[in-house]
Write a protein that holds these residues in place. Structure first.
Motif, PDB file in Angstrom:
ATOM      1  N   LYS A 170       0.775  -1.293   0.067  1.00 15.80           N
ATOM      2  CA  LYS A 170      -0.078   0.164  -0.118  1.00 15.80           C
ATOM      3  C   LYS A 170       0.791   1.181   0.139  1.00 15.80           C
ATOM      4  CE  LYS A 170      -3.140   2.400   3.204  1.00 15.80           C
ATOM      5  NZ  LYS A 170      -3.752   2.298   4.465  1.00 15.80           N
ATOM      6  N   GLU A 173      -4.731   4.773   0.131  1.00 13.48           N
ATOM      7  CA  GLU A 173      -5.867   4.342  -0.165  1.00 13.48           C
ATOM      8  C   GLU A 173      -6.651   5.485  -0.269  1.00 13.48           C
ATOM      9  OE1 GLU A 173      -6.862   0.820   2.510  1.00 13.48           O
ATOM     10  OE2 GLU A 173      -5.659  -0.517   1.248  1.00 13.48           O
ATOM     11  N   GLY A 183      -7.232   2.125  -4.429  1.00 14.47           N
ATOM     12  CA  GLY A 183      -6.100   1.906  -3.371  1.00 14.47           C
ATOM     13  C   GLY A 183      -4.932   1.946  -4.651  1.00 14.47           C
ATOM     14  N   TYR A 185      -1.141   0.756  -4.788  1.00 13.25           N
ATOM     15  CA  TYR A 185      -0.055  -0.082  -4.446  1.00 13.25           C
ATOM     16  C   TYR A 185       1.177  -0.226  -5.354  1.00 13.25           C
ATOM     17  CZ  TYR A 185      -3.192  -2.063  -0.729  1.00 13.25           C
ATOM     18  OH  TYR A 185      -3.845  -2.445   0.254  1.00 13.25           O
TER      19      TYR A 185
END
Length: 305
Positions: A170, A173, A183, A185
């Motif tokens: 992550k 988000e 989100g 990533y």
């Protein structure tokens, strides 16, 4: 613990009914033909990957993304997952081997390893040089594929799969109140710096590819590329930009292929490693953030099935 930690995105795989039309768009967008067969078109950038974009002959659409495994052992690990293909030899520029998986929305994920590299292409100058009175212009000089974006009714399940399977972690988000809407990533490369994201998933009623994104040589290419596509005389649809993303700091420009597949040019210096913070960001409806340009409904709802 994730099954593996993928190194990066390798290519996107799309479909189009007319490879001539698609090749013209991608050339105007700034890619270079690597190879073409009767049923597939392989395009590269100026970087060392033998190709970064595949278009298969067929009904217009999205097939999936490919990601690079760190080792042959990692390829063997993902081959043991439920529903995975066996390890297959790749008959593509650069060769290599792959395992084919399916992510939660049903799209193809190729995990690849062992591909050869090619000599980088020295980028031609676009701006006028002091000793050359002629005006320089042309397509953006695309270097590499940087990320792919999924539209999905369930972004949490999709991101969890990529985290658990390929080890993506992550960065940011996005929330509207207490509703999770998407989100960003990134690759987990330890202390090595990587892009803000290798995948973004945003909530959408219809699953598909939202867009595929390519880094260009520098910020000037975003502007040269915009002008080239605008003046190409082929009525390409411009979707969004030129502007700057608050998250990731990309200077961006979005264009639609003739077959409703969104492609992005970007340039950014923002980089992260495994120690960088992970954030929960409050945004407004319609992916608007920090008072910046509000994306159009066309952009927000885009999904190529």
């Amino acid at each position: 613990m994730p099954v593996i930690k993928a190194r990066n995105i390798a290519w996107c795989r799309l479909r189009a009914p007319d490879l001539d039309v698609m090749e013209q768009f991608l050339t105007d967008f700034g890619l270079v033909r690597a190879e073409r067969t009767e049923t597939a078109l392989y395009m590269r950038g100026t970087g060392p990957r033998p190709f970064i974009h595949v278009t298969e002959q067929g009904p217009a659409g999205f097939i999936g993304f490919a990601y690079e495994a760190e080792s042959a052992a990692d390829l063997e690990k993902v081959a043991q997952l439920p529903g995975a293909s066996g390890i297959e030899d790749l008959e593509v520029p650069g060769g290599g081997r792959r395992v084919v998986l399916r992510e939660p929305n049903g799209y193809q994920i190729e995990v690849v390893h062992g591909m050869g590299q090619v000599a980088p292409i020295a980028p031609e100058p676009l701006m006028r040089r002091s000793f050359d009175p002629s005006m320089r212009k042309g397509a953006a000089r695309v270097v590499r594929l940087a990320h792919g974006v999924f539209a999905t009714p369930d972004p949490r399940a999709t991101l969890d799969w990529f985290h658990e399977t390929l080890g993506f972690i992550k960065t940011d988000e996005l929330w509207v109140g207490d509703k999770f809407v998407g989100g960003f990533y990134r690759v987990d490369a330890g202390e090595d710096p990587v892009d803000h994201h290798v995948i973004f998933c945003n909530r959408n009623e219809r699953a598909g590819m939202h867009h595929v994104s390519f880094e260009v040589q520098d910020v000037n290419d975003v502007f040269f590329g915009h002008n080239h596509l605008k003046m190409a005389g082929r009525d390409y649809e411009h979707i969004r930009g030129i502007s700057r993303h608050a998250l990731g700091s990309q200077i961006f420009d979005y264009w639609m292929s003739p077959y409703d597949q969104m492609h992005e040019h970007w340039s950014s210096n923002e980089r992260f490693n495994s120690d960088s913070a992970a954030n929960d960001i409050q945004i407004a409806e319609g992916l608007q953030h920090e008072g910046g340009e509000k994306p159009s409904e066309r952009f927000v709802k885009q999904s190529t099935p």
